[in-house]
Design an enzyme around this catalytic site. Sequence first.
Site, PDB file in Angstrom:
ATOM      1  N   THR A  42       0.827  -1.411  -0.118  1.00  0.00           N
ATOM      2  CA  THR A  42       0.076  -0.044   0.113  1.00  0.00           C
ATOM      3  C   THR A  42       0.699   1.278  -0.030  1.00  0.00           C
ATOM      4  OG1 THR A  42      -0.402  -0.302   2.215  1.00  0.00           O
ATOM      5  CG2 THR A  42      -1.964  -0.992   1.169  1.00  0.00           C
ATOM      6  N   HIS A 132      -1.375 -16.625  -5.528  1.00  0.00           N
ATOM      7  CA  HIS A 132      -2.663 -16.088  -6.049  1.00  0.00           C
ATOM      8  C   HIS A 132      -2.161 -15.629  -7.629  1.00  0.00           C
ATOM      9  CE1 HIS A 132      -4.496 -15.346  -2.110  1.00  0.00           C
ATOM     10  NE2 HIS A 132      -4.357 -16.550  -2.450  1.00  0.00           N
ATOM     11  N   CYS A 140      -4.461 -18.016 -21.821  1.00  0.00           N
ATOM     12  CA  CYS A 140      -5.810 -18.442 -22.579  1.00  0.00           C
ATOM     13  C   CYS A 140      -6.654 -18.920 -21.597  1.00  0.00           C
ATOM     14  CB  CYS A 140      -5.511 -19.245 -23.611  1.00  0.00           C
ATOM     15  SG  CYS A 140      -7.163 -19.829 -24.373  1.00  0.00           S
TER      16      CYS A 140
HETATM   17  P1  CNA Z   1      -6.443  -7.559   2.484  1.00  0.00           P
HETATM   18  O1  CNA Z   1      -7.498  -8.554   2.804  1.00  0.00           O
HETATM   19  O2  CNA Z   1      -6.960  -6.432   1.879  1.00  0.00           O
HETATM   20  O3  CNA Z   1      -5.731  -7.306   3.957  1.00  0.00           O
HETATM   21  C1  CNA Z   1      -4.731  -6.362   4.071  1.00  0.00           C
HETATM   22  C2  CNA Z   1      -4.147  -6.148   5.198  1.00  0.00           C
HETATM   23  O4  CNA Z   1      -3.042  -5.227   5.369  1.00  0.00           O
HETATM   24  C3  CNA Z   1      -5.179  -5.610   6.191  1.00  0.00           C
HETATM   25  O5  CNA Z   1      -5.331  -6.107   7.432  1.00  0.00           O
HETATM   26  C4  CNA Z   1      -4.787  -4.148   6.269  1.00  0.00           C
HETATM   27  O6  CNA Z   1      -5.139  -3.447   7.444  1.00  0.00           O
HETATM   28  C5  CNA Z   1      -3.399  -4.285   6.473  1.00  0.00           C
HETATM   29  N1  CNA Z   1      -2.479  -3.220   5.859  1.00  0.00           N
HETATM   30  C6  CNA Z   1      -3.016  -2.080   4.682  1.00  0.00           C
HETATM   31  N2  CNA Z   1      -1.812  -1.574   4.394  1.00  0.00           N
HETATM   32  C7  CNA Z   1      -0.997  -1.531   5.524  1.00  0.00           C
HETATM   33  C8  CNA Z   1       0.226  -0.775   6.072  1.00  0.00           C
HETATM   34  N3  CNA Z   1       0.749  -0.024   5.142  1.00  0.00           N
HETATM   35  N4  CNA Z   1       0.820  -1.367   6.995  1.00  0.00           N
HETATM   36  C9  CNA Z   1       0.325  -2.123   7.952  1.00  0.00           C
HETATM   37  N5  CNA Z   1      -0.646  -2.923   7.436  1.00  0.00           N
HETATM   38  C10 CNA Z   1      -1.403  -2.631   6.475  1.00  0.00           C
HETATM   39  O7  CNA Z   1      -5.234  -8.321   1.621  1.00  0.00           O
HETATM   40  P2  CNA Z   1      -4.794  -9.814   1.808  1.00  0.00           P
HETATM   41  O8  CNA Z   1      -3.290  -9.602   0.960  1.00  0.00           O
HETATM   42  O9  CNA Z   1      -4.913 -10.254   3.071  1.00  0.00           O
HETATM   43  O10 CNA Z   1      -5.812 -10.496   0.827  1.00  0.00           O
HETATM   44  C11 CNA Z   1      -5.129 -11.465  -0.185  1.00  0.00           C
HETATM   45  C12 CNA Z   1      -5.937 -10.920  -1.274  1.00  0.00           C
HETATM   46  C13 CNA Z   1      -5.423  -9.451  -1.629  1.00  0.00           C
HETATM   47  C14 CNA Z   1      -4.988 -11.501  -2.311  1.00  0.00           C
HETATM   48  O11 CNA Z   1      -5.728 -12.418  -3.157  1.00  0.00           O
HETATM   49  C15 CNA Z   1      -4.405 -10.690  -3.521  1.00  0.00           C
HETATM   50  O12 CNA Z   1      -4.437 -10.977  -4.752  1.00  0.00           O
HETATM   51  C16 CNA Z   1      -5.135  -9.257  -3.442  1.00  0.00           C
HETATM   52  N6  CNA Z   1      -4.781  -7.956  -3.441  1.00  0.00           N
HETATM   53  C17 CNA Z   1      -3.473  -7.791  -3.934  1.00  0.00           C
HETATM   54  C18 CNA Z   1      -2.982  -6.552  -4.157  1.00  0.00           C
HETATM   55  C19 CNA Z   1      -1.419  -6.566  -4.478  1.00  0.00           C
HETATM   56  O13 CNA Z   1      -0.915  -7.337  -5.321  1.00  0.00           O
HETATM   57  N7  CNA Z   1      -0.773  -5.371  -4.197  1.00  0.00           N
HETATM   58  C20 CNA Z   1      -3.502  -5.395  -3.917  1.00  0.00           C
HETATM   59  C21 CNA Z   1      -5.051  -5.477  -3.344  1.00  0.00           C
HETATM   60  C22 CNA Z   1      -5.397  -6.984  -3.288  1.00  0.00           C
END
Ligand code: CNA
Length: 276
Positions: A42, A132, A140
């Site tokens: 993020t 993932h 494809c």
């Molecule tokens: P999620 O469920 O969105 O969880 C993200 C977690 O990180 C949450 O608990 C947030 O509070 C925490 N968080 C966010 N930013 C910060 C930060 N800067 N510092 C500390 N904590 C933070 O996403 P997960 O990864 O758990 O879920 C898995 C999914 C998300 C996968 O299938 C991915 O493909 C999918 N995803 C990936 C991306 C990417 O590739 N960057 C982006 C969005 C979603």
Amino acid sequence: MTDKQSEILQKCARSCEKVDGCEDNNEGYRNIVFLIGAGASTSAGIPDFRSKGGLYERYGPDLFQRLTLECFPQKIYDFYRDFAKEDYAPTSVHEALVGLNAAGRLEGVVTQNIDGLEDKAGVDKNLVHCVHGSLSRFRCSRYLCEGSLTAEEYNRLLPTHETPPQCYLCGQNSLLRPDIVLFGESLDSATVGDSLRALRACDLFVCIGTSLRVQPTASMPLENVTKRAHRIWINRDPPPDMYQENGFFDLCMQDECDSAIKALFPLFFNKPSPHA
Ligand code: CNA
């Protein structure tokens, strides 16, 4: 802070130093495994799923469903187009992975992220298990067709992404789709096998920036990280109940990913200024 937690912090700091031959005199960790989630990216500007302003808010919670690809494919291509027009840079988390890799202490990175930032940062590809999938490839959507393109090839051939692209190989009107695992689809079994082997082999497990809500990945640490491994949680939020109930994590850092990682592995970040 408990004695065990102080020991973990000391061993992490020592793990910034390179493993020297067969003897590890500095007593750092030798087999570190990270499980990474969207929160690790993020700070690069890529939104996570569930936080305020996240992908669910922007595109709706059905964005990564298999049915969305089948019924409203344009939604997924619009997401990809928005992603591809930015040039996201790796974060401090990825920088630490590169440092640990160079120090000979990284056993593996199990990443749920699809952004390819581990690769962009320069972590050894063989150590990174993208459970993932990744937006860096297209394939494809027909199971038996081997049509595939790298994201660079795709971007060159289909610069506008106005209509979902057909596979160039099979001629069956099938879509070339991002090589990511959508909800409702199975994970790649070879990648799962590599991930579980890494988790079983680690002496330090770091779970960072994931809500640990997406199954089956969410249960992998609970079922595979052994008792001999130390376990660290890094997230703004606490671990989910199933991990809290049995006190799985030895050290919970409820903090920003970048600042927590800098506190754990300070030597990778305290570089002397070239102007000093
Ligand atoms: P999620 O469920 O969105 O969880 C993200 C977690 O990180 C949450 O608990 C947030 O509070 C925490 N968080 C966010 N930013 C910060 C930060 N800067 N510092 C500390 N904590 C933070 O996403 P997960 O990864 O758990 O879920 C898995 C999914 C998300 C996968 O299938 C991915 O493909 C999918 N995803 C990936 C991306 C990417 O590739 N960057 C982006 C969005 C979603």
